[in-house]
Design a protein around this motif. Sequence first.
Motif, PDB file in Angstrom:
ATOM      1  N   ASP A  31       0.825  -1.209   0.000  1.00 39.47           N
ATOM      2  CA  ASP A  31       0.000   0.000   0.000  1.00 39.47           C
ATOM      3  C   ASP A  31       0.856   1.255   0.000  1.00 39.47           C
ATOM      4  N   GLU A  32       2.065   1.150   0.535  1.00 41.39           N
ATOM      5  CA  GLU A  32       2.941   2.323   0.634  1.00 41.39           C
ATOM      6  C   GLU A  32       3.856   2.498  -0.575  1.00 41.39           C
ATOM      7  N   ALA A  33       4.189   1.420  -1.274  1.00 43.22           N
ATOM      8  CA  ALA A  33       5.169   1.506  -2.357  1.00 43.22           C
ATOM      9  C   ALA A  33       4.795   0.557  -3.489  1.00 43.22           C
ATOM     10  N   THR A  34       5.102   0.996  -4.708  1.00 42.27           N
ATOM     11  CA  THR A  34       4.881   0.197  -5.915  1.00 42.27           C
ATOM     12  C   THR A  34       6.211   0.008  -6.632  1.00 42.27           C
ATOM     13  N   PHE A  35       6.494  -1.230  -7.020  1.00 42.93           N
ATOM     14  CA  PHE A  35       7.738  -1.553  -7.708  1.00 42.93           C
ATOM     15  C   PHE A  35       7.424  -2.192  -9.067  1.00 42.93           C
ATOM     16  N   PRO A  36       8.370  -2.155  -9.998  1.00 43.10           N
ATOM     17  CA  PRO A  36       8.155  -2.833 -11.288  1.00 43.10           C
ATOM     18  C   PRO A  36       7.951  -4.329 -11.096  1.00 43.10           C
ATOM     19  N   GLN A  37       6.944  -4.863 -11.745  1.00 37.04           N
ATOM     20  CA  GLN A  37       6.653  -6.290 -11.692  1.00 37.04           C
ATOM     21  C   GLN A  37       6.754  -6.857 -13.109  1.00 37.04           C
ATOM     22  N   ALA A  38       7.289  -8.068 -13.220  1.00 33.37           N
ATOM     23  CA  ALA A  38       7.488  -8.671 -14.542  1.00 33.37           C
ATOM     24  C   ALA A  38       6.169  -8.798 -15.301  1.00 33.37           C
ATOM     25  N   GLU A  39       5.094  -9.075 -14.589  1.00 27.14           N
ATOM     26  CA  GLU A  39       3.806  -9.249 -15.266  1.00 27.14           C
ATOM     27  C   GLU A  39       3.276  -7.944 -15.867  1.00 27.14           C
ATOM     28  N   TYR A 244      15.229  -0.522  -4.086  1.00 37.59           N
ATOM     29  CA  TYR A 244      13.982  -0.161  -3.399  1.00 37.59           C
ATOM     30  C   TYR A 244      13.486   1.211  -3.857  1.00 37.59           C
ATOM     31  N   GLN A 245      13.430   1.409  -5.166  1.00 42.59           N
ATOM     32  CA  GLN A 245      12.963   2.675  -5.729  1.00 42.59           C
ATOM     33  C   GLN A 245      11.544   2.485  -6.237  1.00 42.59           C
ATOM     34  N   THR A 246      10.660   3.343  -5.796  1.00 39.22           N
ATOM     35  CA  THR A 246       9.250   3.193  -6.154  1.00 39.22           C
ATOM     36  C   THR A 246       9.013   3.542  -7.617  1.00 39.22           C
ATOM     37  N   LEU A 247       8.003   2.935  -8.177  1.00 35.64           N
ATOM     38  CA  LEU A 247       7.622   3.160  -9.566  1.00 35.64           C
ATOM     39  C   LEU A 247       6.424   4.094  -9.615  1.00 35.64           C
ATOM     40  N   THR A 248       6.607   5.260 -10.180  1.00 34.23           N
ATOM     41  CA  THR A 248       5.508   6.218 -10.299  1.00 34.23           C
ATOM     42  C   THR A 248       4.658   5.881 -11.516  1.00 34.23           C
ATOM     43  N   ASN A 298      14.573  -5.475 -13.737  1.00 38.93           N
ATOM     44  CA  ASN A 298      15.659  -5.260 -12.788  1.00 38.93           C
ATOM     45  C   ASN A 298      15.506  -3.969 -11.986  1.00 38.93           C
ATOM     46  N   ASN A 299      14.426  -3.216 -12.273  1.00 38.35           N
ATOM     47  CA  ASN A 299      14.170  -1.930 -11.629  1.00 38.35           C
ATOM     48  C   ASN A 299      15.286  -0.921 -11.879  1.00 38.35           C
TER      49      ASN A 299
END
Length: 467
Positions: A31-39, A244-248, A298-299
């Motif tokens: 809920d606090e952070a979004t990261f790149p996901q392969a899907e 640990y960098q969030t994805l906007t 790989n973010n």
Amino acid sequence: RSKMAGIVAWFWNERFWLPHNVTWADLKNTDEATFPQAEDLYLAFPLAFCIFMIRLVFERFIARPCALGLKIQANGPQKAQPNAILEKVFTAITKASERAGHTACGHPDEKRLEGLSKQLDWDVRTIQRWFRQRRNQEKPSTLSKFCESMWRFTFYLYIFTYGVRFLKKVEIYILSVYIYIWSAVPEKDPFLTGGHPRRLRTRRGDEREGTGCEIVQPSHREREASRQTSWLWDTRDCWYNYPYQTLTTELHYYYIVELAFYWSLMFSQFTDIKRKDFLIMFLHHLATISLITFSYVNNMVRVGTLVMCLHDVSDVLLEAAKMANYVKCQRLCDLLFVMFGLVFISTRLAAFPIWILNTTVFESWDIVGPYPSWWVFNLLLFLLQVLHSFWSYLIIKIACKAISKGKVGKWNPMHVSNDDRSDIESSSDEEDAPSPAKKTHNTATNGTNGANGTNGYLTGTTCLDEH
């Protein structure tokens, strides 16, 4: 089933993709952070289809009326009259040229011309005109080429403008992810007073407990950078708190649209205008898709946005130069091609190694440290730099040849453009070529040999008769 599961587990091995002590579980969305996901990358396929449909609508209802308004003829090259004997000879010559690895000129030699002249009771000039018309009818019309270039120009201009606007946008806080170790927030927490909370930063070689990270208070320099600028100005911000960098939302949109566009080019290449560098461009699109996909999983999306933006700028000028060539604005075409050459060389021979490779190799080594996929990513970037050097050499060679001949004003650069996204094409394919005697005179006058074409500036692989 177990074997397939083993292959999947091997492919997504955390020790290959991620830095030391980082797992895929650490990069799950919360809920606090979004990261790149392969899907997320699956979204590129339906979006690629949508982009292709938008392209069809754009070319039909926008580009075509613009081309007609600029007096570009809608009809294609004049078709040769049917003749079974000449068609058989044309097919044989074309296949022989392709097997030899040369451009398929489809033009018989002098001895064969004389034999065909006696067999058909045609004069040599008529037979030459038939072969020229037969060869040109395989080529798309100038209208089709203009519409395709206008579509690419529009997309490259849009995505480049979006990328620059996104990268230059002032962000009040561009900190990667903030995790509070303690459950109770202190009364005078820096987050509530407008400052920055303590955050978790990965460092290679650290012995870490619990979450596998150490608590690091942001320095004053990092606070100022995060308040005022993005990683466009300070590339070290590409690696602080990595991965640990969030994805906007904006960053996700930029990446998926770029990936979808290149997927659409990959598929439409089989139905688009057939060019002489089909295989090279297919491999180029494949390499581009691989780099975008690799960096997203790989973010490494921050440095990825810099790479994409750097490459899009020269594509805008190249497509603009093509459009100027199709409408026969030679001075504008020359100017745009010169601008393209300068921008291409400055961005890919100067900015790319100094700006991009410096941060992916040295700055990331200092902040994050190497790991297996880090080596692969940098290897791909170095291979890309080799291609940049080769294409820049071709552009410089073309420019030097034009200047040395003193024919810059009469030189059509689009005849010889060998950029990774350019093609060798002429705006006058449909015109009649001069007679053999006249061609010999013109070639000698321009100081060239029979291996080259238009004013001596066509490459040796281009057919002499292709003007």
